[in-house]
Design a protein around this motif. Structure first.
Motif, PDB file in Angstrom:
ATOM      1  N   UNK A 168       2.039  -6.501  -1.169  1.00 49.68           N
ATOM      2  CA  UNK A 168       2.812  -6.289   0.051  1.00 49.68           C
ATOM      3  C   UNK A 168       4.252  -6.686  -0.227  1.00 49.68           C
ATOM      4  N   UNK A 169       5.135  -6.311   0.683  1.00 50.76           N
ATOM      5  CA  UNK A 169       6.530  -6.676   0.496  1.00 50.76           C
ATOM      6  C   UNK A 169       7.434  -6.022   1.512  1.00 50.76           C
ATOM      7  N   UNK A 170       8.722  -6.119   1.254  1.00 52.95           N
ATOM      8  CA  UNK A 170       9.747  -5.584   2.138  1.00 52.95           C
ATOM      9  C   UNK A 170      10.743  -4.788   1.302  1.00 52.95           C
ATOM     10  N   UNK A 171      11.166  -3.652   1.855  1.00 50.41           N
ATOM     11  CA  UNK A 171      12.163  -2.818   1.193  1.00 50.41           C
ATOM     12  C   UNK A 171      13.477  -2.974   1.955  1.00 50.41           C
ATOM     13  N   UNK A 186      20.916  -5.762   2.648  1.00 48.50           N
ATOM     14  CA  UNK A 186      19.846  -6.591   3.168  1.00 48.50           C
ATOM     15  C   UNK A 186      19.169  -6.026   4.401  1.00 48.50           C
ATOM     16  N   UNK A 187      19.559  -4.825   4.815  1.00 45.06           N
ATOM     17  CA  UNK A 187      18.932  -4.191   5.978  1.00 45.06           C
ATOM     18  C   UNK A 187      17.626  -3.521   5.555  1.00 45.06           C
ATOM     19  N   UNK A 188      16.605  -3.565   6.422  1.00 44.95           N
ATOM     20  CA  UNK A 188      15.328  -2.928   6.070  1.00 44.95           C
ATOM     21  C   UNK A 188      15.477  -1.412   5.983  1.00 44.95           C
ATOM     22  N   UNK A 189      14.700  -0.817   5.083  1.00 44.78           N
ATOM     23  CA  UNK A 189      14.725   0.639   4.895  1.00 44.78           C
ATOM     24  C   UNK A 189      13.334   1.167   5.203  1.00 44.78           C
ATOM     25  N   UNK A 190      13.237   2.042   6.188  1.00 46.33           N
ATOM     26  CA  UNK A 190      11.941   2.640   6.515  1.00 46.33           C
ATOM     27  C   UNK A 190      11.790   3.974   5.813  1.00 46.33           C
ATOM     28  N   UNK A 191      10.561   4.449   5.749  1.00 47.36           N
ATOM     29  CA  UNK A 191      10.290   5.755   5.158  1.00 47.36           C
ATOM     30  C   UNK A 191      10.402   5.794   3.647  1.00 47.36           C
ATOM     31  N   UNK A 192      10.345   4.645   2.991  1.00 46.87           N
ATOM     32  CA  UNK A 192      10.389   4.601   1.530  1.00 46.87           C
ATOM     33  C   UNK A 192       8.980   4.829   0.994  1.00 46.87           C
ATOM     34  N   UNK A 193       8.846   5.719   0.033  1.00 48.48           N
ATOM     35  CA  UNK A 193       7.553   5.997  -0.591  1.00 48.48           C
ATOM     36  C   UNK A 193       7.327   4.973  -1.696  1.00 48.48           C
ATOM     37  N   UNK A 194       6.277   4.154  -1.532  1.00 50.58           N
ATOM     38  CA  UNK A 194       5.944   3.120  -2.505  1.00 50.58           C
ATOM     39  C   UNK A 194       4.639   3.506  -3.186  1.00 50.58           C
ATOM     40  N   UNK A 195       4.670   3.575  -4.512  1.00 47.06           N
ATOM     41  CA  UNK A 195       3.490   3.926  -5.294  1.00 47.06           C
ATOM     42  C   UNK A 195       3.154   2.776  -6.227  1.00 47.06           C
ATOM     43  N   UNK A 196       1.903   2.310  -6.167  1.00 47.28           N
ATOM     44  CA  UNK A 196       1.409   1.290  -7.084  1.00 47.28           C
ATOM     45  C   UNK A 196       0.453   1.986  -8.040  1.00 47.28           C
ATOM     46  N   UNK A 197       0.729   1.831  -9.343  1.00 45.25           N
ATOM     47  CA  UNK A 197      -0.074   2.494 -10.367  1.00 45.25           C
ATOM     48  C   UNK A 197      -0.669   1.451 -11.305  1.00 45.25           C
ATOM     49  N   UNK A 198      -1.975   1.544 -11.515  1.00 43.83           N
ATOM     50  CA  UNK A 198      -2.642   0.672 -12.472  1.00 43.83           C
ATOM     51  C   UNK A 198      -2.304   1.150 -13.876  1.00 43.83           C
TER      52      UNK A 198
END
Length: 133
Positions: free
Chosen positions: A31-34, A39-51
């Motif tokens: 989990x985390x914050x973009x 320092x302002x939050x950014x919505x709609x960011x595509x986050x991909x976690x790959x093993x």
């Protein structure tokens, strides 16, 4: 005799709950914050976690406050990629998930290079095709 019966039941229940808790924790989450550079939050960011071990990947989108969470991830080395139009994509490696771990990975995006568009306009010289008297 009755006390031993209750002790046996308690032991069986304790073992059942302990085994169930152990089985439920064979994965991890991230989990985390973009945020942007200010320092302002950014919505709609595509986050991909790959093993990195299996190649399996999971993708989510950050919410209105820039937060994201991906659960039920496989254990081991992971790579996180965050991307959104107008920002440079960012890749974070070196995340080694252990059993039951919730890794917190906060990311800061930089404004991306805007593609320059150059318009070349060439004027055709005006040619006087009439004859002078």
């Amino acid at each position: 005799m009755r006390l031993r019966w209750v002790e046996h039941i308690n032991l069986v229940l304790l073992l059942a709950f302990t085994a169930g808790a152990g089985l439920a924790q064979v994965n991890a989450s991230v989990s985390g914050k973009i945020e942007d550079a200010s320092g302002s939050p950014v919505n709609g960011v595509k986050i991909t976690v790959k093993s990195l071990e299996t190649g399996a990947s999971r993708t989510v989108t950050s919410d209105a406050t820039g937060d994201f969470r991906i659960s039920a991830l496989p254990l081991g080395q992971q790579e996180i990629r965050a991307e959104k139009t107008g920002f440079k994509p960012i890749v974070r490696t070196g995340i080694d998930l252990a059993v039951g771990q919730e890794a917190v990975v906060n990311l800061r995006l930089e404004v991306g290079d805007l593609a320059q568009q150059i318009a070349v306009t060439e004027e055709i010289p005006v040619v006087n095709t009439t004859t002078s008297p």
